[in-house]
Structure formats: C-alpha cells, structure tokens
Design a protein around this motif. Sequence first.
Motif, PDB file in Angstrom:
ATOM      1  N   GLU A  72      36.922  65.196  57.335  1.00  0.00           N
ATOM      2  CA  GLU A  72      36.149  64.101  57.927  1.00  0.00           C
ATOM      3  C   GLU A  72      34.890  63.830  57.104  1.00  0.00           C
ATOM      4  O   GLU A  72      34.471  64.645  56.283  1.00  0.00           O
ATOM      5  CB  GLU A  72      35.760  64.467  59.362  1.00  0.00           C
ATOM      6  N   GLU A  94      44.853  51.001  57.750  1.00  0.00           N
ATOM      7  CA  GLU A  94      45.284  52.063  56.836  1.00  0.00           C
ATOM      8  C   GLU A  94      44.135  52.529  55.941  1.00  0.00           C
ATOM      9  O   GLU A  94      43.887  53.722  55.775  1.00  0.00           O
ATOM     10  CB  GLU A  94      46.451  51.541  55.978  1.00  0.00           C
ATOM     11  N   LYS A  95      43.435  51.571  55.369  1.00  0.00           N
ATOM     12  CA  LYS A  95      42.345  51.904  54.443  1.00  0.00           C
ATOM     13  C   LYS A  95      41.165  52.535  55.177  1.00  0.00           C
ATOM     14  O   LYS A  95      40.490  53.417  54.637  1.00  0.00           O
ATOM     15  CB  LYS A  95      41.862  50.661  53.696  1.00  0.00           C
ATOM     16  N   GLU A  98      42.003  56.115  55.557  1.00  0.00           N
ATOM     17  CA  GLU A  98      41.864  56.838  54.292  1.00  0.00           C
ATOM     18  C   GLU A  98      40.401  57.139  53.964  1.00  0.00           C
ATOM     19  O   GLU A  98      40.076  58.180  53.414  1.00  0.00           O
ATOM     20  CB  GLU A  98      42.467  56.024  53.138  1.00  0.00           C
ATOM     21  N   LEU A  99      39.530  56.162  54.277  1.00  0.00           N
ATOM     22  CA  LEU A  99      38.124  56.320  53.902  1.00  0.00           C
ATOM     23  C   LEU A  99      37.323  57.101  54.946  1.00  0.00           C
ATOM     24  O   LEU A  99      36.132  57.325  54.761  1.00  0.00           O
ATOM     25  CB  LEU A  99      37.491  54.953  53.634  1.00  0.00           C
ATOM     26  N   GLY A 100      37.964  57.485  56.039  1.00  0.00           N
ATOM     27  CA  GLY A 100      37.293  58.392  56.975  1.00  0.00           C
ATOM     28  C   GLY A 100      36.571  57.753  58.144  1.00  0.00           C
ATOM     29  O   GLY A 100      35.780  58.430  58.822  1.00  0.00           O
ATOM     30  N   GLN A 134      49.641  60.648  55.467  1.00  0.00           N
ATOM     31  CA  GLN A 134      49.679  60.394  54.028  1.00  0.00           C
ATOM     32  C   GLN A 134      48.410  60.887  53.310  1.00  0.00           C
ATOM     33  O   GLN A 134      48.474  61.431  52.218  1.00  0.00           O
ATOM     34  CB  GLN A 134      49.893  58.885  53.823  1.00  0.00           C
ATOM     35  N   CYS A 135      47.257  60.671  53.945  1.00  0.00           N
ATOM     36  CA  CYS A 135      46.009  60.940  53.214  1.00  0.00           C
ATOM     37  C   CYS A 135      45.451  62.329  53.486  1.00  0.00           C
ATOM     38  O   CYS A 135      44.407  62.690  52.944  1.00  0.00           O
ATOM     39  CB  CYS A 135      44.961  59.865  53.508  1.00  0.00           C
ATOM     40  N   GLY A 136      46.120  63.076  54.342  1.00  0.00           N
ATOM     41  CA  GLY A 136      45.673  64.441  54.581  1.00  0.00           C
ATOM     42  C   GLY A 136      44.620  64.574  55.660  1.00  0.00           C
ATOM     43  O   GLY A 136      43.961  65.609  55.780  1.00  0.00           O
ATOM     44  N   ALA A 234      33.535  51.750  51.913  1.00  0.00           N
ATOM     45  CA  ALA A 234      33.566  52.540  50.677  1.00  0.00           C
ATOM     46  C   ALA A 234      32.150  52.752  50.152  1.00  0.00           C
ATOM     47  O   ALA A 234      31.760  53.857  49.782  1.00  0.00           O
ATOM     48  CB  ALA A 234      34.426  51.846  49.628  1.00  0.00           C
TER      49      ALA A 234
END
Lengths: 239, 239
Positions: A72, A94-95, A98-100, A134-136, A234
């Motif tokens: 996180e 989705e993004k 991925e970016l938290g 997918q991103c863990g 981001a």
Amino acid sequence: MHRFYVETPVDSDKAYLAGSEAHHLIHVLRASVGMEVVLIDGSGNEFDARVLHIERRSVELEVITRHAIDRELSFPFTLGVTLPKGDRQRWLVEKAVELGVHTLVPLQTEHSVLAPTPTSLARLRKVVIESSKQCGRNQFMHIDTPQSLETFQQRPTQESLQIVAHPTSGIPVSSIGDLRSSTLVDGLPVFAAVGPEGGFSDQEFEDFQRASWQAVSMGRRILRIETAAISLVAALTLR
Amino acid sequence: MHRFYVETPVDSDKAYLAGSEAHHLIHVLRASVGMEVVLIDGSGNEFDARVLHIERRSVELEVITRHAIDRELSFPFTLGVTLPKGDRQRWLVEKAVELGVHTLVPLQTEHSVLAPTPTSLARLRKVVIESSKQCGRNQFMHIDTPQSLETFQQRPTQESLQIVAHPTSGIPVSSIGDLRSSTLVDGLPVFAAVGPEGGFSDQEFEDFQRASWQAVSMGRRILRIETAAISLVAALTLR
C-alpha cells in the motif's frame, strides 16, 4: 506465481476456489494436485497454497503460509472522480488500483457524463480484484457509492491535503511536495478531485476553494478524465 | 469547436478534407456551407476555417485565420518504451499525446512482448492524429521506428536528463525536480525509458547505468507497461 482471489477470508488451513477463479485454475492453467499458487482475500495478506483436490467447478487448496505483505501507499489516498464511459471507466479503475489508490469515489457533478448504476459499480469492483491479482496488491481499493460534490468536498474531516485538478490554472503538481512538507506530516490523508472533461462548473470550483481545496494545474492540453485522474495520482504518489 | 486534420500543410486560403475527416464532417456533424471548424495540419498552427463547398466525399474550406498556439511542453520529452499489446498500445499512445510527449520510441528489449510492424506503427500514427484533435495539440507526437536498447541508450547526445524506470529501486520521482534543478537548465531534453513487465534484464539495466541513466522507483506494485510509462510521463511533466 499465479494469484487467485478467494471470496471467503482465509482463516484456516483450507481454502476453496469456485466460479471463474476455479475455471481459470482448472481449465486455463490445467492445474494438477500439488500445484502451488498464491491466494488473496483482500485482507492485506497473501497465502501460499497447494492444490489438494480438483472438482469440475471447484478447487480445494491447502494453505501453507500466510504473508502479511504491504504493497500500500504510505498514506491513504482518496480519489473523487466523475467516471468516464465504457472502457475508459474500466481502465481508470485498473490504473487507480495499480497506483495504490485507497478509495475511489464516483462524483456526481453538473457536467457528469453518467451516473454509475449498481450493475456498473459491481463490474468495476470485479476490475479491482483482477487488477489486484495482477499488480500484487493485497488490499482491495474501495469503490464508494456515488456522491454529490458537496458531500465529497466536506469529506476530509481531519488534517489532510486536498487537491482539485483544474485544467487551466493552479499551482504545478511539483509544488505539492513543498506544500505538503510545509503544512503536513507525511502519512496524513490525501484527497484528490478530478472533474469531467468540461471541468467543474465555476460554482463547483468556487465551492472547492471555499472548502480549502488547493487547485493544481494539469498542463496546456485538454486531458481526458481518466488521463487527468491517473496523471494526478501518479504525480502525487510516485514519491 | 470541432477540429479536423488536413493532410496537406495549410499554406493558402483554401483547404480540403477527404477520407474519414470529410466523412465525419459531412455525415456525422451534418455540415452545411458556412459552418466554422478548426483545422490542424501538425505544423504547430491551428486554423479557423469555414465550409465553402460540400461534395460527396470531400469538403472545400476557406481558411480565415491562422493561430500559432503552442500547447507543447517547455522541454522536449522523448519516451522509449516496449510497446504493450493491442488496446493497451493504442491507449499508451493516446495518453502520451495528451501529456505532451514529443517523440515515442518503441524499444526492442530482451523481454519485449512484440516487435511493432509497419502496419501497427501506421495505426498508432492515426491514434496520434485523433488524440491531437481531441486534446488541442497542434504538433504531432513523432513515433519513431523501433530501436535496439543500445541505440536508444546512446541517443542523448547533449546535456539532458535521462531517467530509467525501475520497478523496485531507484530515487523517488519526486527527487527528479531537485536533480534537474541542481544539474540542468530548464528546457533541456528529458529522456525516459520504460521496460516490459518483466523489467529490463540485469544486463540491460547495467548498460543504462553505465550510460549515465538515473533509475527512478515506480512504487511497491507491479505496474503494467502503459501504467508505468504514463505515470512516469505525468510525474515528470506536470510541473
């Protein structure tokens, strides 16, 4: 290692996959007894597990080890955004995963493109799980119920950084770090708001400013909703 | 105002639309004589124009005013990236255009997912035009021919900032600003490199470091190629 989502929190030495997760393991990966996989249940843990038994539509697994792996952000990030349409909506979610992003709040604004339905929200929550596999990520991003802008603007109740994206004016994103370090302790919540392509209305933007949100500039071009949202996330999180 | 792409540089008081651009104007927007639109030709200018004459498959326009409107970044940004597959590739190009990337270089690396073909590159160049129409950009992002990593690593020939995304280590993106201001004058070129999902190979990464590229960290999660690329571009350009 392949990651699978278990709907029931893993709290014993057995776990079960059903539905599309079982299908994927059985038919796509052609699992056999003894195969090792990773399970996630959204609790923040991941689990090494071994296939014990394969039925036609379900898989029984033995849970070997629990790992509390934290992927996180170091601060809770809440993104309020007017959801774009179709694929762009799916992509944005989705993004954000991925970016938290911790919590995504669909905003209802004057120029909103559409109000998300319970069905579309359920679909987006599936995207959260897929993307987390997918991103863990081991904690799932929360997608909140749609909120009026007024409710969202008043949402920060403790000391926090509150950023509203503005297409044409505001401080550069690169100054946020200074703002943050001069006024805030690291770890405090960050809230970001991104409006529809037409931008927030003048009235809405004034309300943000009155509620002490800081406007940041998004450059010289017209960014699509999902581009603005992901860019802002981001720029605020890769630190 | 609707924006249309004219293939031939606009250098007189007449301009012509054909193909899909004419189709869009005639059949989707149901243009009539006298309607005003904006033309772009990729030169950096945009042109107010008025419909003069409508044929079945083409439109003649009168060019009224030329505007040299600069919506570019204040420094040339070159993004080298291993192109992901399918929709993700299209999406990456669209977002790179919106965020102002000057040149996109498809990289051939050890773990590359696929080598772009002339056909796929041509398709991506169409995405550049569509996205430029949409985001208000008047200069088209250049998509270069695919390059070996070695060629790309040696590409910066003058003083510049050279950043390579690294999944697990490197300085935070937020430190780039300091790096930049301590070593470089603003306006100098920035090069960024983003590898495939498996990352650059150890050898490739070493080569980057030997060629004086600075590694930056991309957080705790595994970012898809397009997420890493767009996040890095956003973090470096929203300033």
